[in-house]
Design a protein around this motif. Structure first.
Motif, PDB file in Angstrom:
ATOM      1  N   ASP A   1     -38.969 -13.664  25.477  1.00  0.00           N
ATOM      2  CA  ASP A   1     -37.961 -13.719  24.410  1.00  0.00           C
ATOM      3  C   ASP A   1     -37.205 -12.404  24.224  1.00  0.00           C
ATOM      4  O   ASP A   1     -36.294 -12.333  23.400  1.00  0.00           O
ATOM      5  CB  ASP A   1     -38.637 -14.093  23.084  1.00  0.00           C
ATOM      6  N   LEU A   2     -37.557 -11.386  24.958  1.00  0.00           N
ATOM      7  CA  LEU A   2     -36.968 -10.064  24.775  1.00  0.00           C
ATOM      8  C   LEU A   2     -35.436 -10.039  24.828  1.00  0.00           C
ATOM      9  O   LEU A   2     -34.815  -9.400  23.968  1.00  0.00           O
ATOM     10  CB  LEU A   2     -37.562  -9.092  25.792  1.00  0.00           C
ATOM     11  N   PRO A   3     -34.786 -10.726  25.775  1.00  0.00           N
ATOM     12  CA  PRO A   3     -33.318 -10.692  25.790  1.00  0.00           C
ATOM     13  C   PRO A   3     -32.687 -11.188  24.478  1.00  0.00           C
ATOM     14  O   PRO A   3     -31.715 -10.611  23.993  1.00  0.00           O
ATOM     15  CB  PRO A   3     -32.942 -11.608  26.956  1.00  0.00           C
ATOM     16  N   VAL A   4     -33.265 -12.225  23.883  1.00  0.00           N
ATOM     17  CA  VAL A   4     -32.732 -12.754  22.622  1.00  0.00           C
ATOM     18  C   VAL A   4     -33.047 -11.793  21.486  1.00  0.00           C
ATOM     19  O   VAL A   4     -32.198 -11.527  20.632  1.00  0.00           O
ATOM     20  CB  VAL A   4     -33.301 -14.161  22.321  1.00  0.00           C
ATOM     21  N   ILE A   5     -34.250 -11.248  21.460  1.00  0.00           N
ATOM     22  CA  ILE A   5     -34.635 -10.320  20.396  1.00  0.00           C
ATOM     23  C   ILE A   5     -33.718  -9.098  20.396  1.00  0.00           C
ATOM     24  O   ILE A   5     -33.303  -8.624  19.337  1.00  0.00           O
ATOM     25  CB  ILE A   5     -36.112  -9.898  20.556  1.00  0.00           C
ATOM     26  N   MET A   6     -33.366  -8.606  21.577  1.00  0.00           N
ATOM     27  CA  MET A   6     -32.487  -7.436  21.671  1.00  0.00           C
ATOM     28  C   MET A   6     -31.100  -7.722  21.098  1.00  0.00           C
ATOM     29  O   MET A   6     -30.451  -6.834  20.566  1.00  0.00           O
ATOM     30  CB  MET A   6     -32.369  -6.963  23.121  1.00  0.00           C
ATOM     31  N   LYS A   7     -30.667  -8.967  21.166  1.00  0.00           N
ATOM     32  CA  LYS A   7     -29.350  -9.331  20.641  1.00  0.00           C
ATOM     33  C   LYS A   7     -29.324  -9.389  19.120  1.00  0.00           C
ATOM     34  O   LYS A   7     -28.258  -9.367  18.520  1.00  0.00           O
ATOM     35  CB  LYS A   7     -28.902 -10.674  21.226  1.00  0.00           C
ATOM     36  N   LEU A   8     -30.491  -9.468  18.480  1.00  0.00           N
ATOM     37  CA  LEU A   8     -30.534  -9.498  17.014  1.00  0.00           C
ATOM     38  C   LEU A   8     -29.846  -8.276  16.416  1.00  0.00           C
ATOM     39  O   LEU A   8     -29.205  -8.368  15.389  1.00  0.00           O
ATOM     40  CB  LEU A   8     -31.980  -9.542  16.511  1.00  0.00           C
ATOM     41  N   GLY A   9     -29.995  -7.138  17.063  1.00  0.00           N
ATOM     42  CA  GLY A   9     -29.423  -5.904  16.547  1.00  0.00           C
ATOM     43  C   GLY A   9     -28.002  -5.638  17.002  1.00  0.00           C
ATOM     44  O   GLY A   9     -27.457  -4.574  16.758  1.00  0.00           O
ATOM     45  N   SER A  10     -27.376  -6.621  17.633  1.00  0.00           N
ATOM     46  CA  SER A  10     -26.023  -6.438  18.156  1.00  0.00           C
ATOM     47  C   SER A  10     -25.013  -6.192  17.040  1.00  0.00           C
ATOM     48  O   SER A  10     -25.115  -6.752  15.954  1.00  0.00           O
ATOM     49  CB  SER A  10     -25.612  -7.692  18.944  1.00  0.00           C
ATOM     50  N   ASP A  11     -24.040  -5.338  17.332  1.00  0.00           N
ATOM     51  CA  ASP A  11     -22.936  -5.124  16.403  1.00  0.00           C
ATOM     52  C   ASP A  11     -21.991  -6.319  16.386  1.00  0.00           C
ATOM     53  O   ASP A  11     -21.221  -6.497  15.451  1.00  0.00           O
ATOM     54  CB  ASP A  11     -22.146  -3.858  16.791  1.00  0.00           C
ATOM     55  N   ASN A  12     -22.055  -7.121  17.429  1.00  0.00           N
ATOM     56  CA  ASN A  12     -21.242  -8.334  17.511  1.00  0.00           C
ATOM     57  C   ASN A  12     -21.908  -9.403  16.647  1.00  0.00           C
ATOM     58  O   ASN A  12     -22.982  -9.896  16.972  1.00  0.00           O
ATOM     59  CB  ASN A  12     -21.161  -8.784  18.976  1.00  0.00           C
ATOM     60  N   LYS A  13     -21.262  -9.775  15.538  1.00  0.00           N
ATOM     61  CA  LYS A  13     -21.859 -10.712  14.587  1.00  0.00           C
ATOM     62  C   LYS A  13     -22.150 -12.073  15.200  1.00  0.00           C
ATOM     63  O   LYS A  13     -23.166 -12.691  14.890  1.00  0.00           O
ATOM     64  CB  LYS A  13     -20.966 -10.880  13.360  1.00  0.00           C
ATOM     65  N   GLU A  14     -21.251 -12.552  16.057  1.00  0.00           N
ATOM     66  CA  GLU A  14     -21.483 -13.862  16.682  1.00  0.00           C
ATOM     67  C   GLU A  14     -22.705 -13.823  17.593  1.00  0.00           C
ATOM     68  O   GLU A  14     -23.505 -14.753  17.619  1.00  0.00           O
ATOM     69  CB  GLU A  14     -20.255 -14.342  17.458  1.00  0.00           C
ATOM     70  N   GLU A  15     -22.841 -12.747  18.352  1.00  0.00           N
ATOM     71  CA  GLU A  15     -23.986 -12.610  19.248  1.00  0.00           C
ATOM     72  C   GLU A  15     -25.292 -12.511  18.447  1.00  0.00           C
ATOM     73  O   GLU A  15     -26.290 -13.156  18.788  1.00  0.00           O
ATOM     74  CB  GLU A  15     -23.814 -11.372  20.136  1.00  0.00           C
ATOM     75  N   ALA A  16     -25.276 -11.733  17.377  1.00  0.00           N
ATOM     76  CA  ALA A  16     -26.459 -11.593  16.525  1.00  0.00           C
ATOM     77  C   ALA A  16     -26.800 -12.919  15.842  1.00  0.00           C
ATOM     78  O   ALA A  16     -27.972 -13.294  15.746  1.00  0.00           O
ATOM     79  CB  ALA A  16     -26.240 -10.498  15.487  1.00  0.00           C
ATOM     80  N   ALA A  17     -25.775 -13.633  15.392  1.00  0.00           N
ATOM     81  CA  ALA A  17     -26.002 -14.934  14.747  1.00  0.00           C
ATOM     82  C   ALA A  17     -26.574 -15.939  15.742  1.00  0.00           C
ATOM     83  O   ALA A  17     -27.482 -16.713  15.405  1.00  0.00           O
ATOM     84  CB  ALA A  17     -24.709 -15.463  14.132  1.00  0.00           C
TER      85      ALA A  17
END
Length: 110
Positions: A30-46
């Motif tokens: 799940d690491l790739p998805v977890i890393m996206k949680l902190g993205s500055d891109n709101k759509e990617e984080a959502a």
């Protein structure tokens, strides 16, 4: 017992929506998805938040359909995210807390 077994994800009891549930921590997979949680891109984080929430809900009810998983009420988002942070020992940083608030606000708009 093999040496690796002590490192495998084991279920943890949490409360979601007033009910005690048992969920497993996320894994290296799940690491790739977890890393996206902190993205500055709101759509990617959502999108990452959605994927992880749906994964948790699928653990709670393996028989749930994709449609049912996508219709989980936003009112449970804070409980689910708190469970995710607790079970996975992840910090609930300001950005993630703000994202949850924004998602809840957007969901309540007519």
């Amino acid at each position: 017992m093999s040496k690796i077994e002590r490192f495998l994800a084991k279920p943890v009891k949490v409360t979601i929506g007033g009910q005690e549930e048992e969920i497993k921590p996320f894994t290296v997979e799940d690491l790739p998805v977890i890393m996206k949680l902190g993205s500055d891109n709101k759509e990617e984080a959502a999108q990452a938040t959605k994927e992880l929430v749906m994964k948790v809900m699928k653990q709670i009810d393996p028989e749930a359909t994709e449609k049912q998983l996508s219709e989980v009420s936003m009112e449970y988002l804070v409980d689910i995210m708190n469970a995710i942070t607790k079970v996975n020992n992840l910090p609930m940083d300001e950005a993630r807390a703000r994202l949850i608030q924004e998602l809840k606000q957007n969901a309540s708009k007519p």
